[in-house]
Design a protein around this motif. Structure first.
Motif, PDB file in Angstrom:
ATOM      1  N   ALA A  31       0.832  -1.209   0.000  1.00 25.36           N
ATOM      2  CA  ALA A  31       0.000   0.000   0.000  1.00 25.36           C
ATOM      3  C   ALA A  31       0.864   1.256   0.000  1.00 25.36           C
ATOM      4  N   ILE A  32       1.972   1.231   0.752  1.00 30.47           N
ATOM      5  CA  ILE A  32       2.889   2.382   0.757  1.00 30.47           C
ATOM      6  C   ILE A  32       3.405   2.624  -0.661  1.00 30.47           C
ATOM      7  N   ILE A  33       3.821   1.531  -1.320  1.00 32.60           N
ATOM      8  CA  ILE A  33       4.335   1.650  -2.688  1.00 32.60           C
ATOM      9  C   ILE A  33       3.258   2.227  -3.614  1.00 32.60           C
ATOM     10  N   ASN A  34       2.057   1.659  -3.519  1.00 31.99           N
ATOM     11  CA  ASN A  34       0.977   2.106  -4.401  1.00 31.99           C
ATOM     12  C   ASN A  34       0.629   3.575  -4.176  1.00 31.99           C
ATOM     13  N   GLU A  35       0.490   3.948  -2.895  1.00 31.47           N
ATOM     14  CA  GLU A  35       0.079   5.321  -2.588  1.00 31.47           C
ATOM     15  C   GLU A  35       1.155   6.317  -3.025  1.00 31.47           C
ATOM     16  N   ALA A  36       2.409   5.996  -2.730  1.00 34.80           N
ATOM     17  CA  ALA A  36       3.493   6.919  -3.087  1.00 34.80           C
ATOM     18  C   ALA A  36       3.601   7.054  -4.597  1.00 34.80           C
ATOM     19  N   SER A  37       3.511   5.936  -5.317  1.00 36.06           N
ATOM     20  CA  SER A  37       3.673   6.064  -6.770  1.00 36.06           C
ATOM     21  C   SER A  37       2.452   6.736  -7.401  1.00 36.06           C
ATOM     22  N   LYS A  38       1.288   6.600  -6.747  1.00 37.83           N
ATOM     23  CA  LYS A  38       0.099   7.304  -7.238  1.00 37.83           C
ATOM     24  C   LYS A  38       0.330   8.813  -7.206  1.00 37.83           C
ATOM     25  N   VAL A  39       0.864   9.298  -6.085  1.00 37.23           N
ATOM     26  CA  VAL A  39       1.119  10.742  -5.952  1.00 37.23           C
ATOM     27  C   VAL A  39       2.135  11.196  -6.983  1.00 37.23           C
ATOM     28  N   ILE A  40       3.216  10.439  -7.113  1.00 33.77           N
ATOM     29  CA  ILE A  40       4.291  10.829  -8.021  1.00 33.77           C
ATOM     30  C   ILE A  40       3.806  10.870  -9.467  1.00 33.77           C
ATOM     31  N   GLU A  41       3.029   9.863  -9.834  1.00 33.28           N
ATOM     32  CA  GLU A  41       2.468   9.820 -11.175  1.00 33.28           C
ATOM     33  C   GLU A  41       1.522  10.996 -11.397  1.00 33.28           C
ATOM     34  N   ASP A  42       0.704  11.245 -10.390  1.00 32.34           N
ATOM     35  CA  ASP A  42      -0.283  12.307 -10.448  1.00 32.34           C
ATOM     36  C   ASP A  42       0.350  13.672 -10.672  1.00 32.34           C
ATOM     37  N   GLN A  43       1.550  13.846 -10.110  1.00 27.78           N
ATOM     38  CA  GLN A  43       2.229  15.130 -10.221  1.00 27.78           C
ATOM     39  C   GLN A  43       3.054  15.217 -11.507  1.00 27.78           C
ATOM     40  N   GLY A  44       2.996  14.171 -12.301  1.00 24.00           N
ATOM     41  CA  GLY A  44       3.729  14.185 -13.554  1.00 24.00           C
ATOM     42  C   GLY A  44       5.225  14.031 -13.382  1.00 24.00           C
ATOM     43  N   LEU A  45       5.626  13.419 -12.272  1.00 29.91           N
ATOM     44  CA  LEU A  45       7.058  13.237 -12.029  1.00 29.91           C
ATOM     45  C   LEU A  45       7.450  11.807 -12.354  1.00 29.91           C
ATOM     46  N   ASP A  46       8.747  11.594 -12.445  1.00 29.90           N
ATOM     47  CA  ASP A  46       9.225  10.264 -12.789  1.00 29.90           C
ATOM     48  C   ASP A  46      10.322   9.860 -11.812  1.00 29.90           C
TER      49      ASP A  46
END
Lengths: 388, 78
Positions: A275-290
């Motif tokens: 869940a930590i992985i999913n939530e963190a990558s959701k935010v990063i993706e959402d912000q258009g970052l890589d």
């Protein structure tokens, strides 16, 4: 080196991909072996060497894109009730392992026959939504002469929401102990059983009764059915994973919440890590970052290493470091140094930051291996010499 | 109310309890002592039914985004 030798030496995905690639082409055994050897070499070259400072690489990989994240919380497509914390505040929430998150949310998936028609979805949503007594009562008053709490009901609203007086009485009966409930025309009257401090008790009951749930699930305040791909799911404000999973129409294999501690208590530590992985990558993706997945995975692994979720804070993983100087260099140094001196702690200078403080070679990269020289001479004598 | 298995949830990977021989194999392979393994609480929701005690090693088969499938080990702590 043959194809079957790859198993256990490279990751499963590479083996599968290679198998697929080899199937369609006519490649001789000799060439196949050559390919396998090259893949193995590349794989081993790409692996991290012992002594590589992966922690600092991860920190820098997060640090720079972190400066570009937004600081705001967003509203969900015109619905004021459903807020989502995004950007930097959410990342901080996840990595600090905050117990109380700002905007708990759930994504409720429904089982097959229920997830196609909006009508059915709405019906289930109404079932889940937590309804408190305060929503169907116009006025709470205390009758001082008889020491009673009177609830004046909002009849039309109750009819709309399909709630009867009996529902209310049952809910109060379950929610509050030690009161007599009487039903009048438009009123429900609560009388506290005689006690020493009756007025005080009556007042307490009046406040308590407002928050009694008539039906639905505690903590979930708003539901929004939305279409996702070709099925309807329910987004919620507020979260209660345990009780939602117990509803028979809910798909218990896919329903998730963004509250990581709730996931840990219901689904275990491994689920929390994911869940930590999913939530963190959701935010990063959402912000258009890589940011590379491996950095996020690494942080999640470190946070869940002890079997509990530990944030990257002075009370979490940083506070558990063995070295006194490493702890002191993070936050509140004086407290750490005083405590260490009171307890007589030792610092073996095994890690990076304490050696930086002391201007010594850090155990990283070429600084990691020590040099052992075998000298000629009397072994016993040497031993004694080195002991000194 | 219904009964459901948390093991079926997409977030939950497969947990397997290892026997003595397998534990020794794992520790030899990584050249570590049992204390160096990451821990898992004996009260953890997933391993409740595995009948574990302190010192047992749990093999976890994760679905990984980067490697397809990875194996991880946790020792049951206090």
């Amino acid at each position: 080196m043959e194809f079957k030798d790859l198993k256990g030496r490279v990751s499963e995905r590479i083996i599968e991909d290679l198998k697929k690639a080899l199937e369609d082409r006519k490649i001789s055994k000799k060439d196949e072996n050559k390919i396998v050897e090259m893949i193995l070499k590349d794989y081993e070259d790409a692996q991290i060497n012992p002594g590589e400072a992966i922690g600092i690489v991860t920190a820098e990989s997060f640090g720079e894109p972190g400066t570009q994240m937004t600081l705001r919380t967003f509203h969900y497509a015109g619905v004021a009730e459903v807020n989502v914390t995004l950007g930097l505040p959410r990342i901080i929430e996840i990595f600090d392992a905050r117990k109380e998150i700002k905007t708990p949310m759930m994504e409720i998936y429904l089982k097959k026959p229920y997830n196609k028609e909006p009508e059915k979805v709405r019906k289930i949503a109404n079932l889940i939504k937590g309804t408190k007594i305060i929503e169907v009562v116009n006025e709470f008053t205390i009758n001082l002469s008889s020491l009673q709490v009177e609830l004046i009901l909002n009849k039309p609203k109750m009819r709309d929401m399909n709630i009867t007086e009996t529902h209310l009485v049952n809910a109060i009966n379950e929610g509050i102990k030690g009161v007599n409930i009487k039903q009048d025309k438009d009123k429900i009257i609560l009388k506290v059983k005689p006690k020493e401090d009756e007025l005080m008790e009556t007042y307490k009951v009046k406040e308590k009764v407002k928050d009694v749930y008539i039906r639905g699930i505690k903590g979930i305040s708003y539901l929004l059915p939305v279409k996702k791909q070709n099925e309807f799911i329910i987004l919620t404000a507020g979260s209660n994973l345990k009780e939602v999973l117990e509803i028979s129409e809910v798909d218990e294999t896919r329903t998730v919440t963004n509250d990581i501690f709730e996931i840990q208590s219901v689904l275990g530590i491994e689920a929390a890590r994911q869940a930590i992985i999913n939530e963190a990558s959701k935010v990063i993706e959402d912000q258009g970052l890589d940011i590379d997945m491996r950095h996020i995975i690494f942080i999640a692994d470190v946070m869940t290493r002890t079997g509990d979720i530990k944030g990257i804070t002075r009370s979490g993983i940083t506070g558990e470091k063995e070295s006194v100087l490493a702890r002191a260099s993070f936050e509140i140094p004086i407290k750490h140094i005083i405590n260490a001196s009171l307890l007589g702690e030792e610092d073996h200078l095994n890690s990076v930051i304490e050696n930086v403080l002391l201007n010594q070679v850090v155990p990283l990269g070429t600084g990691l291996p020590g040099l052992v020289a075998k000298m000629k001479g009397n072994k016993e004598k040497d031993k004694e010499k080195y002991k000194k | 109310m219904k009964s459901y298995k948390i093991e079926d949830h997409i977030l939950v990977p497969k947990h397997i309890k290892l026997n003595e021989d397998e534990i020794k194999k794992v520790l030899d392979f990584y050249n570590i002592s049992i204390k160096q393994l990451p821990r898992i609480s004996p009260k953890d929701a997933v391993i409740k039914n595995l009948n574990v005690k302190q010192g047992d090693v749990i093999k976890i088969i994760r679905n990984s985004d980067t490697a397809g499938e990875t194996v991880f080990y946790r020792v049951v702590g206090k």
